[in-house]
Design a protein around this motif. Structure first.
Motif, PDB file in Angstrom:
ATOM      1  N   TYR A 233      33.619  51.508   1.544  1.00  5.80           N
ATOM      2  CA  TYR A 233      32.388  51.091   0.869  1.00  5.80           C
ATOM      3  C   TYR A 233      31.149  51.625   1.595  1.00  5.80           C
ATOM      4  CZ  TYR A 233      28.788  48.108  -1.164  1.00  5.80           C
ATOM      5  OH  TYR A 233      27.644  47.657  -1.780  1.00  5.80           O
ATOM      6  N   SER A 234      31.124  51.416   2.916  1.00  9.90           N
ATOM      7  CA  SER A 234      29.935  51.819   3.683  1.00  9.90           C
ATOM      8  C   SER A 234      29.952  53.293   4.064  1.00  9.90           C
ATOM      9  CB  SER A 234      29.828  50.977   4.964  1.00  9.90           C
ATOM     10  OG  SER A 234      30.952  51.224   5.800  1.00  9.90           O
ATOM     11  N   GLU A 235      31.139  53.913   3.936  1.00 11.43           N
ATOM     12  CA  GLU A 235      31.318  55.319   4.322  1.00 11.43           C
ATOM     13  C   GLU A 235      30.893  55.549   5.776  1.00 11.43           C
ATOM     14  OE1 GLU A 235      29.320  57.760   1.479  1.00 11.43           O
ATOM     15  OE2 GLU A 235      30.779  57.353  -0.106  1.00 11.43           O
ATOM     16  N   THR A 236      31.267  54.588   6.618  1.00 10.96           N
ATOM     17  CA  THR A 236      30.912  54.657   8.032  1.00 10.96           C
ATOM     18  C   THR A 236      32.174  54.819   8.873  1.00 10.96           C
ATOM     19  OG1 THR A 236      29.064  53.147   7.641  1.00 10.96           O
ATOM     20  CG2 THR A 236      29.762  53.451   9.926  1.00 10.96           C
ATOM     21  N   LYS A 237      32.129  55.701   9.849  1.00 16.11           N
ATOM     22  CA  LYS A 237      33.249  55.890  10.761  1.00 16.11           C
ATOM     23  C   LYS A 237      33.204  54.813  11.837  1.00 16.11           C
ATOM     24  CE  LYS A 237      33.703  60.912  10.204  1.00 16.11           C
ATOM     25  NZ  LYS A 237      33.675  62.232  10.898  1.00 16.11           N
ATOM     26  N   ARG A 238      34.335  54.154  12.013  1.00 19.60           N
ATOM     27  CA  ARG A 238      34.417  53.093  13.008  1.00 19.60           C
ATOM     28  C   ARG A 238      35.672  53.289  13.858  1.00 19.60           C
ATOM     29  NH1 ARG A 238      31.186  48.861  11.098  1.00 19.60           N
ATOM     30  NH2 ARG A 238      31.384  48.006  13.202  1.00 19.60           N
ATOM     31  N   THR A 239      35.766  52.526  14.933  1.00 19.51           N
ATOM     32  CA  THR A 239      36.957  52.530  15.780  1.00 19.51           C
ATOM     33  C   THR A 239      37.600  51.149  15.739  1.00 19.51           C
ATOM     34  OG1 THR A 239      36.064  54.207  17.272  1.00 19.51           O
ATOM     35  CG2 THR A 239      37.852  52.843  18.114  1.00 19.51           C
ATOM     36  N   GLU A 240      38.884  51.119  15.456  1.00 19.57           N
ATOM     37  CA  GLU A 240      39.620  49.856  15.439  1.00 19.57           C
ATOM     38  C   GLU A 240      40.417  49.730  16.729  1.00 19.57           C
ATOM     39  OE1 GLU A 240      42.033  47.698  12.034  1.00 19.57           O
ATOM     40  OE2 GLU A 240      43.349  49.080  13.112  1.00 19.57           O
ATOM     41  N   ILE A 241      40.268  48.597  17.420  1.00 19.94           N
ATOM     42  CA  ILE A 241      40.996  48.333  18.663  1.00 19.94           C
ATOM     43  C   ILE A 241      42.174  47.414  18.353  1.00 19.94           C
ATOM     44  CG2 ILE A 241      40.854  47.371  20.981  1.00 19.94           C
ATOM     45  CD1 ILE A 241      37.796  47.829  20.806  1.00 19.94           C
ATOM     46  N   ASN A 242      43.372  47.813  18.766  1.00 19.31           N
ATOM     47  CA  ASN A 242      44.580  46.998  18.592  1.00 19.31           C
ATOM     48  C   ASN A 242      45.132  46.597  19.951  1.00 19.31           C
ATOM     49  OD1 ASN A 242      46.392  47.655  15.600  1.00 19.31           O
ATOM     50  ND2 ASN A 242      44.224  47.893  15.885  1.00 19.31           N
ATOM     51  N   THR A 243      45.418  45.323  20.128  1.00 17.71           N
ATOM     52  CA  THR A 243      46.022  44.856  21.373  1.00 17.71           C
ATOM     53  C   THR A 243      46.997  43.729  21.073  1.00 17.71           C
ATOM     54  OG1 THR A 243      45.584  44.037  23.610  1.00 17.71           O
ATOM     55  CG2 THR A 243      44.190  43.164  21.854  1.00 17.71           C
ATOM     56  N   ILE A 244      48.017  43.569  21.916  1.00 12.19           N
ATOM     57  CA  ILE A 244      48.992  42.495  21.765  1.00 12.19           C
ATOM     58  C   ILE A 244      48.873  41.573  22.972  1.00 12.19           C
ATOM     59  CG2 ILE A 244      51.445  41.911  21.651  1.00 12.19           C
ATOM     60  CD1 ILE A 244      51.878  44.508  20.142  1.00 12.19           C
ATOM     61  N   VAL A 245      48.661  40.290  22.720  1.00 13.30           N
ATOM     62  CA  VAL A 245      48.390  39.329  23.792  1.00 13.30           C
ATOM     63  C   VAL A 245      49.241  38.078  23.609  1.00 13.30           C
ATOM     64  CG1 VAL A 245      46.035  40.123  24.227  1.00 13.30           C
ATOM     65  CG2 VAL A 245      46.446  38.410  22.451  1.00 13.30           C
ATOM     66  N   ASP A 246      49.419  37.340  24.711  1.00 13.77           N
ATOM     67  CA  ASP A 246      50.132  36.071  24.608  1.00 13.77           C
ATOM     68  C   ASP A 246      49.149  34.962  24.255  1.00 13.77           C
ATOM     69  OD1 ASP A 246      48.788  35.295  26.954  1.00 13.77           O
ATOM     70  OD2 ASP A 246      50.463  35.835  28.248  1.00 13.77           O
ATOM     71  N   LYS A 247      49.645  33.711  24.247  1.00 12.32           N
ATOM     72  CA  LYS A 247      48.833  32.588  23.788  1.00 12.32           C
ATOM     73  C   LYS A 247      47.561  32.407  24.626  1.00 12.32           C
ATOM     74  CE  LYS A 247      51.090  28.866  22.769  1.00 12.32           C
ATOM     75  NZ  LYS A 247      51.851  27.592  22.922  1.00 12.32           N
ATOM     76  N   ASN A 248      47.707  32.440  25.955  1.00 11.11           N
ATOM     77  CA  ASN A 248      46.549  32.238  26.818  1.00 11.11           C
ATOM     78  C   ASN A 248      45.550  33.388  26.722  1.00 11.11           C
ATOM     79  OD1 ASN A 248      47.554  29.787  27.801  1.00 11.11           O
ATOM     80  ND2 ASN A 248      48.720  30.803  29.414  1.00 11.11           N
ATOM     81  N   GLU A 249      46.074  34.613  26.693  1.00 11.38           N
ATOM     82  CA  GLU A 249      45.207  35.791  26.581  1.00 11.38           C
ATOM     83  C   GLU A 249      44.479  35.804  25.241  1.00 11.38           C
ATOM     84  OE1 GLU A 249      47.944  38.837  29.283  1.00 11.38           O
ATOM     85  OE2 GLU A 249      48.194  38.714  27.115  1.00 11.38           O
TER      86      GLU A 249
END
Length: 282
Positions: A233-249
């Motif tokens: 929609y916005s035609e904007t380039k973005r960066t997506e960050i993916n991380t896997i964490v436990d309950k406390n993190e």
């Protein structure tokens, strides 16, 4: 230390198997509730065959191990053979020590609940140690291979069949408790196995991506993967960050996101299992 790991492994497996034996002997047998397992089927058969529950359990477990080796192959390993023979052996010892065994709670429903919690805890420990109690697991693997049925469904189906077999010797209430106990036991096993190991996959799109990455890498000491995204929609380039964490993190990360960038777009997924090969640095 590594030399002691196999010994520690078998010690933990022995304790877990002892828990199953105690649960069967002190809660399932006195209440006559046939919660889906080989020991439960042995309870029903003991009403027609002049053998003890421990003896019948041993005979069926050994027969299933032999059948498994013939039909599936050597997939079970020493751990399954060990637990499948240890459990009826421990039950036999308990039969000698407590010949007049009676219900500890004097309540059939409480017996089922105690049995399910103890067995589920023990099965979770065996699962984590890459072992099983044999029995119906072997039947499930055979059905999975030859009937192409999902393993979990196969074990559940056989367990329900065993629970329903209580109808041949017990009253309607006992049969109902057997079926409900079998279902409840599966739920509690899932809780013990996945409830403690489940992780979260957090996907973040933020204007402050560098701060997010620094927090994940250096504060949480966790890994992260970045992807290039393009807003349709916005035609904007973005960066997506993916991380896997436990309950406390996860809680720490969410607090940081709310504080640093309240406008960040965040999606969260449950992760039950991860497979990776750590990189060896020479």
């Amino acid at each position: 230390m590594k030399k002691l790991e196999p010994l520690w492994d078998f010690l933990v497996i022995t304790i877990a198997t002892a828990l199953v034996s105690i649960a069967v002997f002190f809660f399932m047998i006195p209440s006559n509730v046939s919660v889906g397992s080989v020991a439960a089927l042995a309870m029903v058969l003991a009403n027609f065959v002049p053998l003890s529950v421990a003896t019948l359990t041993m005979i069926m477990n050994v027969a299933l191990l032999i059948l498994g080796f013939l039909l599936i192959g050597k997939e079970f390993g020493i751990k399954t053979v060990y637990t499948a023979t240890l459990m009826p052996t421990l039950m036999g010892v308990l039969e000698v020590l407590f010949p007049n065994n009676q219900s500890l709670t004097n309540d059939q429903t409480l017996d089922v609940i105690c049995y399910c919690v103890l067995v589920a805890l023990a099965q979770a420990i065996l699962f984590i140690r890459n072992a099983s109690s044999g029995g119906l697991d072997i039947v499930g693997k055979i059905m999975n291979k030859y009937l192409h049925m999902e393993f979990g469904k196969a074990v559940g189906l056989v367990g329900m069949a065993v629970a329903l077999s209580a109808a041949f010797v017990y009253d309607a209430k006992t049969v109902a408790l057997s079926v409900l106990g079998t279902y409840f036991n599966g739920l509690v096993v899932d809780h013990f196995i996945f409830g403690t190991t489940i992780k979260k996959r957090v996907c973040i799109i933020s204007q402050k991506e560098e701060e997010m990455l620094q927090f994940i890498l250096h504060e949480l000491h966790s890994g992260a993967t970045t992807y290039h995204a393009y807003g349709a929609y916005s035609e904007t380039k973005r960066t997506e960050i993916n991380t896997i964490v436990d309950k406390n993190e996860y809680q720490k990360l969410m607090n940081f996101i709310r504080k640093t960038d309240p406008d960040a777009f965040v999606t969260v997924y449950a992760v039950n299992e991860m497979m990776y090969k750590p990189k060896v640095i020479k």
